[in-house]
Design an enzyme around this catalytic site. Structure first.
Site, PDB file in Angstrom:
ATOM      1  CD  GLU A 146      33.686  -8.380  36.391  1.00 37.72           C
ATOM      2  OE1 GLU A 146      34.306  -8.413  35.305  1.00 37.72           O
ATOM      3  OE2 GLU A 146      33.297  -7.325  36.916  1.00 37.72           O
ATOM      4  CD  GLU A 199      38.690  -6.395  36.683  1.00 38.03           C
ATOM      5  OE1 GLU A 199      39.199  -6.626  37.809  1.00 38.03           O
ATOM      6  OE2 GLU A 199      37.802  -7.091  36.199  1.00 38.03           O
TER       7      GLU A 199
HETATM    8  N1  COA Z   1      42.767  -9.889  26.717  1.00 40.93           N
HETATM    9  C1  COA Z   1      43.398 -10.055  25.560  1.00 40.93           C
HETATM   10  N2  COA Z   1      44.353 -10.974  25.356  1.00 40.93           N
HETATM   11  C2  COA Z   1      44.675 -11.764  26.377  1.00 40.93           C
HETATM   12  C3  COA Z   1      44.067 -11.645  27.640  1.00 40.93           C
HETATM   13  C4  COA Z   1      43.065 -10.651  27.786  1.00 40.93           C
HETATM   14  N3  COA Z   1      42.392 -10.484  28.935  1.00 40.93           N
HETATM   15  N4  COA Z   1      44.613 -12.564  28.476  1.00 40.93           N
HETATM   16  C5  COA Z   1      45.532 -13.232  27.762  1.00 40.93           C
HETATM   17  N5  COA Z   1      45.567 -12.746  26.497  1.00 40.93           N
HETATM   18  C6  COA Z   1      46.426 -13.202  25.392  1.00 40.93           C
HETATM   19  C7  COA Z   1      47.866 -12.740  25.528  1.00 40.93           C
HETATM   20  O1  COA Z   1      47.995 -11.405  25.065  1.00 40.93           O
HETATM   21  C8  COA Z   1      48.586 -13.742  24.665  1.00 40.93           C
HETATM   22  O2  COA Z   1      48.359 -13.413  23.317  1.00 40.93           O
HETATM   23  P1  COA Z   1      49.595 -13.503  22.247  1.00 40.93           P
HETATM   24  O3  COA Z   1      50.011 -14.942  22.297  1.00 40.93           O
HETATM   25  O4  COA Z   1      48.972 -13.091  20.952  1.00 40.93           O
HETATM   26  O5  COA Z   1      50.646 -12.585  22.772  1.00 40.93           O
HETATM   27  C9  COA Z   1      47.803 -15.038  24.948  1.00 40.93           C
HETATM   28  O6  COA Z   1      46.525 -14.617  25.418  1.00 40.93           O
HETATM   29  C10 COA Z   1      48.442 -15.918  25.989  1.00 40.93           C
HETATM   30  O7  COA Z   1      48.620 -15.144  27.166  1.00 40.93           O
HETATM   31  P2  COA Z   1      50.040 -14.968  27.916  1.00 40.93           P
HETATM   32  O8  COA Z   1      49.989 -13.693  28.690  1.00 40.93           O
HETATM   33  O9  COA Z   1      51.158 -15.155  26.951  1.00 40.93           O
HETATM   34  O10 COA Z   1      49.989 -16.234  28.896  1.00 40.93           O
HETATM   35  P3  COA Z   1      50.754 -16.377  30.296  1.00 40.93           P
HETATM   36  O11 COA Z   1      50.584 -17.816  30.682  1.00 40.93           O
HETATM   37  O12 COA Z   1      52.119 -15.817  30.220  1.00 40.93           O
HETATM   38  O13 COA Z   1      49.906 -15.457  31.325  1.00 40.93           O
HETATM   39  C11 COA Z   1      47.913 -14.557  32.342  1.00 40.93           C
HETATM   40  C12 COA Z   1      48.590 -15.761  31.656  1.00 40.93           C
HETATM   41  C13 COA Z   1      46.422 -14.912  32.515  1.00 40.93           C
HETATM   42  C14 COA Z   1      48.541 -14.322  33.728  1.00 40.93           C
HETATM   43  C15 COA Z   1      48.078 -13.302  31.478  1.00 40.93           C
HETATM   44  O14 COA Z   1      47.659 -13.629  30.148  1.00 40.93           O
HETATM   45  C16 COA Z   1      47.253 -12.130  31.915  1.00 40.93           C
HETATM   46  O15 COA Z   1      47.612 -11.466  32.886  1.00 40.93           O
HETATM   47  N6  COA Z   1      46.132 -11.832  31.210  1.00 40.93           N
HETATM   48  C17 COA Z   1      45.310 -10.686  31.475  1.00 40.93           C
HETATM   49  C18 COA Z   1      44.451 -10.901  32.680  1.00 40.93           C
HETATM   50  C19 COA Z   1      43.621  -9.650  32.980  1.00 40.93           C
HETATM   51  O16 COA Z   1      44.138  -8.598  33.312  1.00 40.93           O
HETATM   52  N7  COA Z   1      42.303  -9.793  32.847  1.00 40.93           N
HETATM   53  C20 COA Z   1      41.368  -8.737  33.136  1.00 40.93           C
HETATM   54  C21 COA Z   1      41.061  -7.962  31.932  1.00 40.93           C
HETATM   55  S1  COA Z   1      39.912  -6.638  32.296  1.00 40.93           S
END
Ligand code: COA
Length: 260
Positions: A114, A134
């Site tokens: 966004e 989401e």
């Molecule tokens: N909010 C808060 N923390 C987030 C985040 C978010 N939107 N996206 C990633 N992080 C954090 C993870 O919790 C992790 O923190 P930690 O190391 O303290 O556990 C760190 O960032 C690294 O992320 P991780 O998930 O371990 O990396 P990955 O390479 O395995 O996966 C993604 C990457 C992007 C696929 C995954 O992080 C993800 O699905 N994130 C959320 C995406 C999302 O739903 N966004 C919309 C929110 S409304």
């Protein structure tokens, strides 16, 4: 300018705002949103800056969304205010009055997608990934995604992304018009800077008039939009830059714009 969640730099009239929480994939927490608001407030009035680049720190992410840890406490009332607050920050970017380019190097998910949508141009690395995930959290886009994504890529494609939460890669984003261009990762920021400097080299009255007229297409019908375009075109004709630009063409030389 000093920020805890952002890096800020200016070069050749181009400001780069870098969201800097790489350990959280640059997820937007409350502080990052309030610092984004402050930086864009300052940029609006900064005469030393003509174009802005927004990017994310590290190689993995542009912005992986709003900070999910801050979502868990929301209810109907606070959730509505939460979405409206984020929308305000992104509206401020869209209506900055100066071009804003998103340089997307990795994940642009949820609020990150966004944020890119609120920018005027989107450049991406071949490693970028876009999504509105989401629904996986039991909610829906709240920072303008339902509106700007549908306007940019059409309702059908926007609904596919929003209803399935599936991520798309950079090539697909280019194919459906979600991004303007894609580059190898190491070229992304230099190419974004070059495009920004090209725009900054033009007469800024013309650039800002064009931006205002195209931005207005979201709000106006064709008739009103054409009237606005004519008035803005007329105001360009009143500038020294217009005289210089047209004269330079006829004299077969490069124009020297002075933003007057
Ligand atoms: N909010 C808060 N923390 C987030 C985040 C978010 N939107 N996206 C990633 N992080 C954090 C993870 O919790 C992790 O923190 P930690 O190391 O303290 O556990 C760190 O960032 C690294 O992320 P991780 O998930 O371990 O990396 P990955 O390479 O395995 O996966 C993604 C990457 C992007 C696929 C995954 O992080 C993800 O699905 N994130 C959320 C995406 C999302 O739903 N966004 C919309 C929110 S409304």
């Amino acid at each position: 300018m000093e920020y805890q969640t952002l890096l800020y730099a200016v070069k050749n009239r181009v400001a780069t705002v870098t969201i800097n929480r790489p350990d959280k994939l640059n997820a937007l927490n409350a502080l990052a949103k309030s610092e984004l608001r402050s930086v864009f407030e300052a940029l609006r009035d900064d005469d030393a800056v003509d174009v802005v680049i927004v990017t994310g720190a590290g190689e993995k992410a542009f912005v992986a969304g709003t900070d999910i840890a801050e979502l868990t406490v929301l209810n109907r009332q606070s959730g509505t205010a939460f979405a409206a607050g984020g929308q305000e920050v992104f509206d401020q970017i869209e209506n900055l009055g100066k071009p804003v380019i998103a340089a997307v190097g990795g994940y642009a998910l949820g609020g990150g997608c966004e944020l890119a949508l609120a920018c005027h141009l989107r450049l991406a690395s071949e490693k970028a990934r876009f999504g509105q995930p989401e629904v996986n959290l039991g909610t829906m886009p709240g920072y303008g995604g339902t509106q700007r994504l549908a306007r940019l890529i059409g309702k059908g494609r926007a609904l596919e992304m929003i209803l399935t939460g599936i991520q798309i890669d950079a090539a697909e984003a280019l194919r459906i018009g979600l991004v303007n261009r894609i580059f190898p990762p190491q070229d992304l920021l230099p190419r974004a800077q070059a495009m920004a400097e090209l725009i900054a080299s033009m007469g800024q009255r013309a650039i800002r008039g064009a931006l205002e007229a195209v931005n207005a297409t979201d709000e106006t019908g064709l008739k009103e939009g054409l009237a606005r375009e004519a008035a803005l075109f007329g105001s360009c004709c009143d500038t020294e830059d217009f005289r210089e630009g047209t004269r330079a063409f006829l004299e077969k030389r490069k124009p020297a714009f002075k933003n007057r």
